[in-house]
Design a protein around this motif. Sequence first.
Motif, PDB file in Angstrom:
ATOM      1  N   LEU A  89     -85.054 -56.920 -14.890  1.00  0.00           N
ATOM      2  CA  LEU A  89     -85.671 -55.995 -14.082  1.00  0.00           C
ATOM      3  C   LEU A  89     -87.316 -55.893 -14.239  1.00  0.00           C
ATOM      4  O   LEU A  89     -87.801 -55.520 -13.425  1.00  0.00           O
ATOM      5  CB  LEU A  89     -84.970 -54.568 -14.222  1.00  0.00           C
ATOM      6  N   ILE A  90     -87.489 -55.917 -15.765  1.00  0.00           N
ATOM      7  CA  ILE A  90     -88.955 -55.641 -16.019  1.00  0.00           C
ATOM      8  C   ILE A  90     -89.610 -56.791 -15.523  1.00  0.00           C
ATOM      9  O   ILE A  90     -90.991 -56.525 -14.871  1.00  0.00           O
ATOM     10  CB  ILE A  90     -88.855 -55.583 -17.443  1.00  0.00           C
ATOM     11  N   ALA A 145     -89.288 -60.289 -22.262  1.00  0.00           N
ATOM     12  CA  ALA A 145     -89.868 -59.704 -20.928  1.00  0.00           C
ATOM     13  C   ALA A 145     -90.652 -58.440 -21.450  1.00  0.00           C
ATOM     14  O   ALA A 145     -91.885 -58.233 -20.600  1.00  0.00           O
ATOM     15  CB  ALA A 145     -88.527 -59.426 -20.100  1.00  0.00           C
ATOM     16  N   LEU A 146     -90.536 -57.651 -22.202  1.00  0.00           N
ATOM     17  CA  LEU A 146     -91.092 -56.752 -22.583  1.00  0.00           C
ATOM     18  C   LEU A 146     -92.538 -56.744 -23.060  1.00  0.00           C
ATOM     19  O   LEU A 146     -93.553 -56.631 -22.716  1.00  0.00           O
ATOM     20  CB  LEU A 146     -90.483 -55.406 -23.537  1.00  0.00           C
ATOM     21  N   GLY A 147     -92.458 -57.830 -24.340  1.00  0.00           N
ATOM     22  CA  GLY A 147     -93.562 -58.377 -24.767  1.00  0.00           C
ATOM     23  C   GLY A 147     -94.615 -59.457 -23.824  1.00  0.00           C
ATOM     24  O   GLY A 147     -95.777 -58.954 -23.753  1.00  0.00           O
ATOM     25  N   ALA A 148     -93.981 -60.045 -22.828  1.00  0.00           N
ATOM     26  CA  ALA A 148     -94.569 -60.587 -22.026  1.00  0.00           C
ATOM     27  C   ALA A 148     -95.493 -60.136 -20.962  1.00  0.00           C
ATOM     28  O   ALA A 148     -96.624 -60.206 -20.726  1.00  0.00           O
ATOM     29  CB  ALA A 148     -93.713 -61.865 -21.337  1.00  0.00           C
ATOM     30  N   LEU A 152     -99.514 -59.585 -20.275  1.00  0.00           N
ATOM     31  CA  LEU A 152     -99.956 -59.957 -19.041  1.00  0.00           C
ATOM     32  C   LEU A 152    -100.783 -58.785 -18.485  1.00  0.00           C
ATOM     33  O   LEU A 152    -102.012 -58.993 -17.929  1.00  0.00           O
ATOM     34  CB  LEU A 152     -98.909 -60.061 -18.091  1.00  0.00           C
ATOM     35  N   SER A 153    -100.281 -57.406 -18.781  1.00  0.00           N
ATOM     36  CA  SER A 153    -100.962 -56.070 -18.309  1.00  0.00           C
ATOM     37  C   SER A 153    -102.191 -56.048 -18.918  1.00  0.00           C
ATOM     38  O   SER A 153    -103.309 -55.601 -18.500  1.00  0.00           O
ATOM     39  CB  SER A 153    -100.112 -54.968 -18.616  1.00  0.00           C
ATOM     40  N   ALA A 154    -102.198 -56.314 -20.222  1.00  0.00           N
ATOM     41  CA  ALA A 154    -103.551 -56.072 -21.183  1.00  0.00           C
ATOM     42  C   ALA A 154    -104.542 -57.238 -20.909  1.00  0.00           C
ATOM     43  O   ALA A 154    -105.749 -56.911 -20.649  1.00  0.00           O
ATOM     44  CB  ALA A 154    -103.057 -56.273 -22.618  1.00  0.00           C
ATOM     45  N   THR A 165    -104.113 -50.784 -19.205  1.00  0.00           N
ATOM     46  CA  THR A 165    -103.431 -51.843 -19.998  1.00  0.00           C
ATOM     47  C   THR A 165    -102.036 -51.771 -20.006  1.00  0.00           C
ATOM     48  O   THR A 165    -101.250 -52.759 -19.888  1.00  0.00           O
ATOM     49  CB  THR A 165    -103.880 -51.825 -21.698  1.00  0.00           C
ATOM     50  N   ARG A 166    -101.539 -50.641 -19.385  1.00  0.00           N
ATOM     51  CA  ARG A 166    -100.139 -50.648 -19.276  1.00  0.00           C
ATOM     52  C   ARG A 166     -99.466 -50.165 -17.892  1.00  0.00           C
ATOM     53  O   ARG A 166     -98.451 -49.750 -17.522  1.00  0.00           O
ATOM     54  CB  ARG A 166     -99.370 -49.833 -20.190  1.00  0.00           C
ATOM     55  N   GLN A 167    -100.489 -50.061 -16.771  1.00  0.00           N
ATOM     56  CA  GLN A 167    -100.286 -49.628 -15.392  1.00  0.00           C
ATOM     57  C   GLN A 167    -100.941 -50.538 -14.615  1.00  0.00           C
ATOM     58  O   GLN A 167    -102.452 -50.800 -14.689  1.00  0.00           O
ATOM     59  CB  GLN A 167    -100.552 -48.367 -15.256  1.00  0.00           C
TER      60      GLN A 167
END
Length: 420
Positions: A89-90, A145-148, A152-154, A165-167
């Motif tokens: 899902l993430i 998935a959370l770490g990846a 990628l966001s950062a 960095t988180r949105q």
Amino acid sequence: MSTAPALDKTPAAAPAARRKLSLPVLLLLVAGLLCLVSAVRIITGADSLTSVSQMSTALQLAVPIGMAGLGGLWAERAGVVNIGLEGMLILGTWFGAWAGYQWGPWVGVCVALIGGAIGGLVHAIATVTFNVNHIVSGVAINILALGATRYLSAMIYDGMDNATTRQSPPVPSLGEFTVPGLADALADLNKHGWFLISDVAGLLGGVMTGVSWLTLIAVALLPLSWWILWRTPFGLRLRSCGENPVAAESLGVNVIKYKYMAVLVSGALAGLGGAFLSMVSSNYYLEGQTGGRGYIGLAAMIFGNWMPGGLALGASLFGYSDTLKVRGGTENTHALLLLIAILALLAVAWLIWKKKYVGGVVTLAVSVLLFFWYASTDSVPSQVATAMPYVLTLLVLALSAQRLRMPKADGQPYRKGQGK
């Protein structure tokens, strides 16, 4: 030369047959539940309990749970436990928002499918090829998935306009539709507050007002999955891999291939649920926006006894409970205390009729406590509304555990040719 094992046909003591609910009986139960909800609404004065907006929001919140659960159903029917639904899902939320911002919302949906399928592929390699414990592999995928996505966001969103960095930046809308004329008529009927009639109008109005096109696709995938898995040779072979892979292999089924296909579809469906969260429920990716819906989807699948119809009911139930923190939270949750207390009282009568006296006494104590809680308070803390989906998940699984029947080889390691 050893012979391939066949299905065991040795006579054995047959367990007591369980009656399957016929369609008329099921419809009567649904009608009875609607009458009970309507009566509780009138008694408590919580008119928003079955309002059009409440039902519309419940449908939106049920879709990602249902897609995660449907993904779990595909995997587990092939014998692979998929605890990694949350991670898939993430991946769907991130890849959907990223591609949707770059190339448009429908491209975002397609890329979200691919993102979720990548998570499914990793899970399949670990569990099917290397026989890693399915639970360990699923938890690892959730963490990866959370770490990846955070990395990628950062790397991509840092410094972009309207992003952090988180949105992600805002994603264009997929569009929605409202049934002209009928939606307004149902909304007017719902406002009258009539017994049962207004409640049914609210339910129907919720599925006809402001519905996303992606919602229609998600809903259509439920009967489509049922038809594929239970009405086609492909589905029969896939389900045989989850019931008796050795016997399936002896009949020429490529068990490894079918397990891979099932887990890839599982990841893609979870990715679609993630795309819904980042492109319909909101118009951007936000870290943590899945909120454990992958786990709730897995619970909905178990509640539905590994069947699409039961899964849909479970997802609807959990989606509705999730609306309590969005619309009329404390008022509706307080009204639901009375509803759950009455349902528990009915369960007491059923347990006593089944001569399950210990369960009946425990359920009666719970019912009395809920009645006392409702009568002695005018509202509940907001934290109760927030926790309701998770409490309901545990409660439903505890009550339905005795009637569940998982695929026989679900979660068991399998190696090609192990039956020879």
